[in-house]
Design an enzyme around this catalytic site. Structure first.
Site, PDB file in Angstrom:
ATOM      1  N   SER B  45       0.812  -1.180   0.070  1.00  0.00           N
ATOM      2  CA  SER B  45       0.037   0.069   0.070  1.00  0.00           C
ATOM      3  C   SER B  45       0.941   1.214  -0.057  1.00  0.00           C
ATOM      4  O   SER B  45       1.708   1.609   0.727  1.00  0.00           O
ATOM      5  CB  SER B  45      -0.826   0.037   1.204  1.00  0.00           C
ATOM      6  OG  SER B  45      -1.958   0.960   1.228  1.00  0.00           O
ATOM      7  N   GLU B  46       0.633   2.156  -0.992  1.00  0.00           N
ATOM      8  CA  GLU B  46       1.866   2.981  -1.175  1.00  0.00           C
ATOM      9  C   GLU B  46       1.677   4.280  -0.044  1.00  0.00           C
ATOM     10  O   GLU B  46       2.868   5.073   0.007  1.00  0.00           O
ATOM     11  CB  GLU B  46       1.728   3.958  -2.442  1.00  0.00           C
ATOM     12  CG  GLU B  46       0.202   4.539  -2.906  1.00  0.00           C
ATOM     13  CD  GLU B  46      -0.619   3.715  -3.435  1.00  0.00           C
ATOM     14  OE1 GLU B  46      -0.698   2.380  -3.282  1.00  0.00           O
ATOM     15  OE2 GLU B  46      -1.620   4.184  -4.215  1.00  0.00           O
ATOM     16  N   ASN B  47       0.851   4.195   0.903  1.00  0.00           N
ATOM     17  CA  ASN B  47       1.021   5.054   1.938  1.00  0.00           C
ATOM     18  C   ASN B  47       2.038   4.529   2.957  1.00  0.00           C
ATOM     19  O   ASN B  47       2.045   5.338   4.108  1.00  0.00           O
ATOM     20  CB  ASN B  47      -0.362   5.045   2.612  1.00  0.00           C
ATOM     21  CG  ASN B  47      -1.157   4.063   3.169  1.00  0.00           C
ATOM     22  OD1 ASN B  47      -1.258   2.812   2.406  1.00  0.00           O
ATOM     23  ND2 ASN B  47      -1.705   3.999   4.189  1.00  0.00           N
TER      24      ASN B  47
END
Lengths: 234, 215
Positions: B45-47
């Protein structure tokens, strides 16, 4: 030496002037410096340039400054959760620089690391490449993207010690550590302040050198944008 | 099965054991719940999370633990947290084996548009431009035809691009296409769909793989 721990948010943001550039940590509403944002709203500082992945929602986070018309320009990657933003943008009332998320992160990282610009493959052949220098390196095309430095960075950490070393929690880390490196003055708000020496040096995410002010926040709201749970039967 | 369910059922086959995978916001996120138990992957998840787990039970909800769609999630054993610069080093640096993203339009040269409709809607590109530039393999899933009956599989995209020549495979409710050096190629038809129907509903020109012609 005056300590880095400030008693109130009002004092900690008191020298943020109209027209300042602020790098603000957080992703969506996760890990946002909610107390510093509220203090800025109360102070009414105008014409701010905000560098942040998102711009909050209509009634929380950076959305509060937007609704209060304190923002002149925003550099962000995703604003889909914010109707006021979309309206102000489509009506030309706010200047927007949409930046791919990874490019935004690297621009902030580079700003804090003394790298003025860098080449990236992201965005080649898209509207964000317009007006930017490109260069072929080993046969592949790249865009030149410039670093970002802020007059201030506003970050939210889980814990700090009194020297300003920071520890983040889970995915609330996101943009906060890089934002901390790229502010000329970094204001870190935290849920707990411990004595110097109580944090294990191995667990520190952001070394104290990047942090100028630490403020203890109370009664964190930590709003959830999309509450998703498994049903009991699962 | 409706169109989205058909797309999801086909797209799940793209996820192979041992992969590090990024699933885009929206329909791609739904794939996470469909991965068979014998397939072990780490979802990024890019966060700032590698190893997304299932949605939490009510008493496990943690506002400090979300995915890129801002949904509350959990973390699997072996998962890790990191900052956004690190996250995109993974993505841009070619460490993500597979990215599955939604689309508004895909062109016959593998261009993707999925972040903006000028004058009407702006959400922003989020991490999509980085994902298509950096992931080892990019699969786009979308409905073949828009609500207004227009083909979303275009000769060239009319909307602002997310990436140019970046799509490896397109999966729609009607067919699967690959983007190769020889151009766009129809490689699979969905059950009950004919080549004639796909041709009629596709603005792009494409070749047809021989195995599809034989069936």
């Amino acid at each position: 030496m005056k300590g880095k721990v400030w008693d109130t948010f009002e004092d900690a943001v008191s020298d943020i002037q109209d027209g300042a550039t602020l790098i603000v940590g957080g992703f969506g509403l996760c890990g946002i410096p909610e107390k510093s944002i509220e203090a800025l709203k109360n102070k009414g500082t105008k014409n701010l340039t905000i560098v942040s992945n998102n711009c909050g929602v209509d009634d929380w986070g950076l959305g509060l400054l937007l609704a209060n018309k304190q923002i002149k320009k925003i550099i962000a990657s995703y604003v889909g959760e914010n109707k006021i933003f979309e309206q102000q943008f489509l009506n030309g009332k706010i200047e927007v620089e949409l930046t791919p998320q990874g490019t935004l992160a690297e621009r902030i990282r580079a700003g804090g690391a003394g790298i003025p610009a860098f080449y990236t493959p992201t965005g080649v052949g898209t509207p964000i490449a317009e007006g930017k220098e490109t260069r072929y390196i080993d046969g592949k095309e790249y865009l030149l993207e410039k670093a970002i430095v802020g007059d201030f960075a506003l970050v939210k950490a889980w814990k700090a010690d009194k020297l300003g070393n920071l520890v983040f929690r889970k995915t609330s880390r996101n943009f906060n550590p890089i934002a901390a490196t790229a502010g000329k003055i970094t204001i870190a708000e935290v849920e707990e302040i411990v004595e110097i020496g109580e944090l294990d040096p191995d667990e520190i995410h952001t070394p104290s050198i990047y942090v100028q002010r630490v403020v203890l926040g109370k009664n964190y709201e930590k709003r959830i944008e999309r509450l998703t749970v498994v049903s009991k039967e699962d | 099965m409706n169109a989205r369910q058909r797309i999801i059922k086909r797209a799940i086959k793209e996820i192979k054991n041992g992969m590090n995978v990024n699933l885009g916001i929206g329909m791609p996120t739904l794939l996470a719940n469909e991965i068979p138990p014998n397939i072990n992957v780490l979802l990024q998840s890019e966060n700032g999370l590698l190893g997304i787990g299932p949605y939490p039970k009510e008493d496990e909800v943690d506002s400090d633990l979300i995915n890129a769609g801002k949904e509350t999630v959990t973390v699997v054993p072996g998962g890790s947290f990191f900052d956004s610069a690190e996250s995109f080093a993974m993505i841009r640096g070619g460490h993500i084996d597979l990215a599955i993203l939604g689309g508004m339009e895909v062109s016959e040269t593998g261009d993707l548009a999925n972040w903006m409709i000028p004058g009407k809607m702006v959400k922003g590109m989020g991490g999509a431009m980085d994902l298509v530039a950096g992931a080892k393999r990019v699969v786009v899933i979308m409905e073949h035809v828009s609500k207004h009956g227009e083909s979303k599989v275009k000769k060239s995209c009319t909307l602002p691009l997310t990436g140019k020549g970046v799509v490896h495979r397109l999966i729609t409710d009607l067919a699967v296409f690959d983007f190769t050096d020889e151009g766009m190629k129809l490689v699979e038809l969905a059950d009950g769909v004919t080549i004639e129907e796909v041709t009629k509903k596709t603005e792009a020109s494409f070749n047809i793989e021989s195995s599809v012609l034989l069936n």
